[in-house]
Design a protein around this motif. Sequence first.
Motif, PDB file in Angstrom:
ATOM      1  N   GLU A  23       0.830  -1.124   0.024  1.00  0.00           N
ATOM      2  CA  GLU A  23       0.127   0.059  -0.007  1.00  0.00           C
ATOM      3  C   GLU A  23       0.749   1.340  -0.067  1.00  0.00           C
ATOM      4  O   GLU A  23       0.630   2.240  -0.700  1.00  0.00           O
ATOM      5  N   GLN A  24       1.997   1.278   0.767  1.00  0.00           N
ATOM      6  CA  GLN A  24       3.014   2.472   0.867  1.00  0.00           C
ATOM      7  C   GLN A  24       3.588   2.622  -0.519  1.00  0.00           C
ATOM      8  O   GLN A  24       4.022   3.639  -0.724  1.00  0.00           O
ATOM      9  N   LEU A  25       3.728   1.408  -1.377  1.00  0.00           N
ATOM     10  CA  LEU A  25       4.406   1.511  -2.621  1.00  0.00           C
ATOM     11  C   LEU A  25       3.549   2.334  -3.733  1.00  0.00           C
ATOM     12  O   LEU A  25       4.155   3.186  -4.346  1.00  0.00           O
ATOM     13  N   LYS A  26       2.585   2.448  -3.224  1.00  0.00           N
ATOM     14  CA  LYS A  26       1.563   3.178  -4.213  1.00  0.00           C
ATOM     15  C   LYS A  26       1.652   4.844  -3.977  1.00  0.00           C
ATOM     16  O   LYS A  26       1.588   5.502  -5.004  1.00  0.00           O
ATOM     17  N   GLU A  27       2.293   5.073  -2.885  1.00  0.00           N
ATOM     18  CA  GLU A  27       2.568   6.473  -2.768  1.00  0.00           C
ATOM     19  C   GLU A  27       4.125   6.921  -3.117  1.00  0.00           C
ATOM     20  O   GLU A  27       4.196   8.173  -3.170  1.00  0.00           O
ATOM     21  N   ARG A  28       4.933   5.861  -3.348  1.00  0.00           N
ATOM     22  CA  ARG A  28       6.053   6.335  -3.653  1.00  0.00           C
ATOM     23  C   ARG A  28       6.094   6.591  -5.106  1.00  0.00           C
ATOM     24  O   ARG A  28       5.644   6.258  -5.962  1.00  0.00           O
ATOM     25  N   VAL A  29       6.789   7.729  -5.624  1.00  0.00           N
ATOM     26  CA  VAL A  29       6.852   8.200  -6.907  1.00  0.00           C
ATOM     27  C   VAL A  29       8.363   8.141  -7.252  1.00  0.00           C
ATOM     28  O   VAL A  29       9.346   8.639  -6.515  1.00  0.00           O
ATOM     29  N   VAL A  30       8.672   7.508  -8.483  1.00  0.00           N
ATOM     30  CA  VAL A  30       9.988   7.496  -8.882  1.00  0.00           C
ATOM     31  C   VAL A  30       9.955   8.139 -10.410  1.00  0.00           C
ATOM     32  O   VAL A  30       8.738   8.440 -10.863  1.00  0.00           O
ATOM     33  N   GLU A  31      11.143   8.614 -10.561  1.00  0.00           N
ATOM     34  CA  GLU A  31      10.945   9.491 -12.108  1.00  0.00           C
ATOM     35  C   GLU A  31      12.049   8.449 -12.982  1.00  0.00           C
ATOM     36  O   GLU A  31      12.964   7.867 -12.726  1.00  0.00           O
ATOM     37  N   GLY A  32      11.538   8.722 -14.466  1.00  0.00           N
ATOM     38  CA  GLY A  32      12.405   8.177 -15.450  1.00  0.00           C
ATOM     39  C   GLY A  32      12.791   9.456 -16.509  1.00  0.00           C
ATOM     40  O   GLY A  32      11.768  10.226 -16.546  1.00  0.00           O
ATOM     41  N   LYS A  33      14.093   9.528 -16.826  1.00  0.00           N
ATOM     42  CA  LYS A  33      14.173  10.574 -17.719  1.00  0.00           C
ATOM     43  C   LYS A  33      14.702  10.098 -19.022  1.00  0.00           C
ATOM     44  O   LYS A  33      15.303   8.917 -19.063  1.00  0.00           O
ATOM     45  N   ALA A  34      14.758  11.245 -19.976  1.00  0.00           N
ATOM     46  CA  ALA A  34      15.237  10.830 -21.325  1.00  0.00           C
ATOM     47  C   ALA A  34      15.700  12.167 -21.870  1.00  0.00           C
ATOM     48  O   ALA A  34      15.221  13.093 -21.544  1.00  0.00           O
ATOM     49  N   GLY A  35      16.728  12.048 -22.877  1.00  0.00           N
ATOM     50  CA  GLY A  35      17.162  13.059 -23.563  1.00  0.00           C
ATOM     51  C   GLY A  35      17.774  14.091 -22.492  1.00  0.00           C
ATOM     52  O   GLY A  35      17.572  15.158 -22.557  1.00  0.00           O
ATOM     53  N   GLY A  36      18.608  13.863 -21.511  1.00  0.00           N
ATOM     54  CA  GLY A  36      18.954  14.443 -20.610  1.00  0.00           C
ATOM     55  C   GLY A  36      18.146  15.172 -19.735  1.00  0.00           C
ATOM     56  O   GLY A  36      18.181  16.452 -19.365  1.00  0.00           O
ATOM     57  N   GLY A  37      16.963  14.732 -19.312  1.00  0.00           N
ATOM     58  CA  GLY A  37      15.974  15.405 -18.669  1.00  0.00           C
ATOM     59  C   GLY A  37      14.883  16.268 -19.511  1.00  0.00           C
ATOM     60  O   GLY A  37      14.073  16.820 -19.082  1.00  0.00           O
ATOM     61  N   ALA A  38      14.795  15.988 -20.995  1.00  0.00           N
ATOM     62  CA  ALA A  38      13.986  16.803 -21.830  1.00  0.00           C
ATOM     63  C   ALA A  38      12.701  16.067 -21.776  1.00  0.00           C
ATOM     64  O   ALA A  38      11.499  16.962 -21.873  1.00  0.00           O
ATOM     65  N   VAL A  39      12.609  14.811 -21.235  1.00  0.00           N
ATOM     66  CA  VAL A  39      11.468  14.307 -20.929  1.00  0.00           C
ATOM     67  C   VAL A  39      11.520  13.461 -19.773  1.00  0.00           C
ATOM     68  O   VAL A  39      12.392  12.754 -19.352  1.00  0.00           O
ATOM     69  N   VAL A  40      10.479  13.762 -19.066  1.00  0.00           N
ATOM     70  CA  VAL A  40      10.593  13.390 -17.551  1.00  0.00           C
ATOM     71  C   VAL A  40       9.060  12.698 -17.096  1.00  0.00           C
ATOM     72  O   VAL A  40       8.092  13.247 -17.453  1.00  0.00           O
ATOM     73  N   VAL A  41       9.096  11.202 -16.777  1.00  0.00           N
ATOM     74  CA  VAL A  41       8.022  10.482 -16.616  1.00  0.00           C
ATOM     75  C   VAL A  41       8.338  10.173 -15.177  1.00  0.00           C
ATOM     76  O   VAL A  41       8.848   9.651 -14.529  1.00  0.00           O
TER      77      VAL A  41
END
Length: 103
Positions: A23-41
């Motif tokens: 349940e706590q994992l649903k609250e965890r937010v991680v980022e993925g980046k591409a193009g040196g941070g031009a796109v962040v998910v």
Amino acid sequence: MKNMQQMMKQVKKMQDEMQKAQEQLKERVVEGKAGGGAVVVKANGHKQVIDVTINPEVVDPEDVEMLQDLVLAAINDAMKNVDEVVGKEMGRFTGGMNIPGLF
């Protein structure tokens, strides 16, 4: 018989702790980046994409494929990062064993 009851209590406690961790994992937010941070998910620990940020400088109507590739790479990076977080958090319950379907 007493040992069996004690073991069942420990199993129940571990199940409760695992449920809470999931349940706590649903609250965890991680980022993925591409193009040196031009796109962040951003994605949560349940592998749900919750935000996509695209730097306007990479939006080129003449090269939509590049933008698509960047978005795809950022999503894949975010999912990889989610897997790492989930593996680390849930690994403490499984002792590092990969139990299919558990999480």
